[in-house]
Write a protein that holds these residues in place. Structure first.
Motif, PDB file in Angstrom:
ATOM      1  N   SER A  40     -16.659   5.840 100.798  1.00 13.83           N
ATOM      2  CA  SER A  40     -17.449   4.987 101.689  1.00 13.83           C
ATOM      3  C   SER A  40     -16.604   3.842 102.261  1.00 13.83           C
ATOM      4  O   SER A  40     -15.913   3.142 101.511  1.00 13.83           O
ATOM      5  CB  SER A  40     -18.648   4.408 100.937  1.00 13.83           C
ATOM      6  N   PRO A  41     -16.654   3.634 103.579  1.00 16.53           N
ATOM      7  CA  PRO A  41     -15.889   2.533 104.188  1.00 16.53           C
ATOM      8  C   PRO A  41     -16.395   1.153 103.767  1.00 16.53           C
ATOM      9  O   PRO A  41     -15.684   0.159 103.916  1.00 16.53           O
ATOM     10  CB  PRO A  41     -16.089   2.764 105.691  1.00 16.53           C
ATOM     11  N   SER A  42     -17.611   1.098 103.246  1.00 14.98           N
ATOM     12  CA  SER A  42     -18.172  -0.192 102.829  1.00 14.98           C
ATOM     13  C   SER A  42     -17.807  -0.551 101.388  1.00 14.98           C
ATOM     14  O   SER A  42     -18.148  -1.631 100.911  1.00 14.98           O
ATOM     15  CB  SER A  42     -19.699  -0.171 102.977  1.00 14.98           C
ATOM     16  N   THR A  43     -17.119   0.359 100.704  1.00 15.36           N
ATOM     17  CA  THR A  43     -16.743   0.112  99.309  1.00 15.36           C
ATOM     18  C   THR A  43     -15.546  -0.825  99.239  1.00 15.36           C
ATOM     19  O   THR A  43     -14.544  -0.622  99.929  1.00 15.36           O
ATOM     20  CB  THR A  43     -16.397   1.435  98.605  1.00 15.36           C
ATOM     21  N   SER A  44     -15.649  -1.838  98.403  1.00 13.02           N
ATOM     22  CA  SER A  44     -14.530  -2.769  98.229  1.00 13.02           C
ATOM     23  C   SER A  44     -13.433  -2.114  97.391  1.00 13.02           C
ATOM     24  O   SER A  44     -13.654  -1.089  96.737  1.00 13.02           O
ATOM     25  CB  SER A  44     -15.007  -4.045  97.539  1.00 13.02           C
ATOM     26  N   LYS A  45     -12.248  -2.719  97.394  1.00 15.66           N
ATOM     27  CA  LYS A  45     -11.129  -2.169  96.632  1.00 15.66           C
ATOM     28  C   LYS A  45     -11.433  -2.147  95.137  1.00 15.66           C
ATOM     29  O   LYS A  45     -11.096  -1.188  94.435  1.00 15.66           O
ATOM     30  CB  LYS A  45      -9.862  -2.985  96.888  1.00 15.66           C
ATOM     31  N   GLU A  47     -14.416  -1.980  93.730  1.00 16.32           N
ATOM     32  CA  GLU A  47     -15.434  -0.958  93.473  1.00 16.32           C
ATOM     33  C   GLU A  47     -14.816   0.436  93.506  1.00 16.32           C
ATOM     34  O   GLU A  47     -15.150   1.298  92.682  1.00 16.32           O
ATOM     35  CB  GLU A  47     -16.554  -1.062  94.511  1.00 16.32           C
TER      36      GLU A  47
END
Length: 240
Positions: A40-45, A47
């Protein structure tokens, strides 16, 4: 508690195929959901890093299920193949697939080599080839390099035997089976004997012994090859 549950767990693994299938399905569902987090592009590094760590834990768990015969050989074969087939559209798998492959093989490799050595050699060769063509980070490249070294220096020269021992009247009744479940030797030893004595006795009873012998318990735990603890005490401690 572990000693009481172990026979029940072993029985479930051997006899209850529905349970095994449900367990594998749960692992697969969790694996796929974690992949969505990673992709997912919304996932932080942070996460993504946590999700990747959990992914490797899942494949490691499946590997241990294989060692205690809860997962058949063909499933491990299929998982490894699937990990490499999943690519980026150019025949190259994402870095996480390579990490998961290495993690799984670190657990099952020594046992897998006995039943499907040719596939294992080809698979590791493919991992090396893919890594050379990809821009993976240094840690992943190191994982593949270490796996290649282990496979050529250890797995191919090891015989993996499962050791079962029961206390008799002051003696241990020992039997060893290969990964196919066939008994290869059985003998009695004094409970005060050391593990090197057990290894020497096993080698003396095998027609074509390997130079390096790997002994595991039927729980999948590895027996240390240089422990000087009396065998009776060692097995008792490991099985508790």
């Amino acid at each position: 508690m572990r000693r009481r549950l172990q026979p029940l767990w072993s029985g479930i693994c051997i006899r209850d195929r529905d349970f095994n299938r449900a367990l594998l399905n749960e692992c697969q569902d969790k694996f796929e959901s974690l992949l969505q987090v990673v992709d997912s592009p919304s996932t932080s590094k942070s996460e993504a890093a946590l999700a990747e760590k959990r992914l490797t834990r899942i494949v490691k768990f499946i590997g241990h299920l294989y060692l205690v015969k809860c997962v058949p050989h063909r499933i491990i074969h299929a998982i490894l193949t699937d990990l490499i087939i999943r690519g980026d559209g150019h025949g190259r798998p994402a870095e996480i697939w390579v990490k998961c492959s290495c993690t799984l093989l670190e657990v099952v490799g020594y046992a897998f080599a006995e039943v499907d050595a040719s596939y294992l050699v080809a698979f590791i060769g493919k991992l090396v080839e893919l890594t050379a063509k990809s821009s993976f980070g240094a840690p992943t490249r190191r994982l593949v390099e270490e796996l290649q070294v282990i496979s050529t220096t250890s797995w191919q020269s090891k015989r993996v035997l499962t050791v079962r021992a029961e206390m008799g009247a002051g003696d241990l009744e020992v039997s060893c089976t290969n990964m196919g479940g066939e008994q290869v030797c059985a003998f009695s030893m004094m409970a005060s004997a050391k593990l090197p004595d057990l290894v020497a006795e096993v080698k003396s009873q095998i027609l074509n012994p390997f130079e390096v012998l790997t002994l595991i318990l039927d729980t999948g735990e590895l027996l240390p090859d240089d422990d000087e603890t009396p065998i009776g005490d060692l097995l008792r401690d490991l099985q508790e």
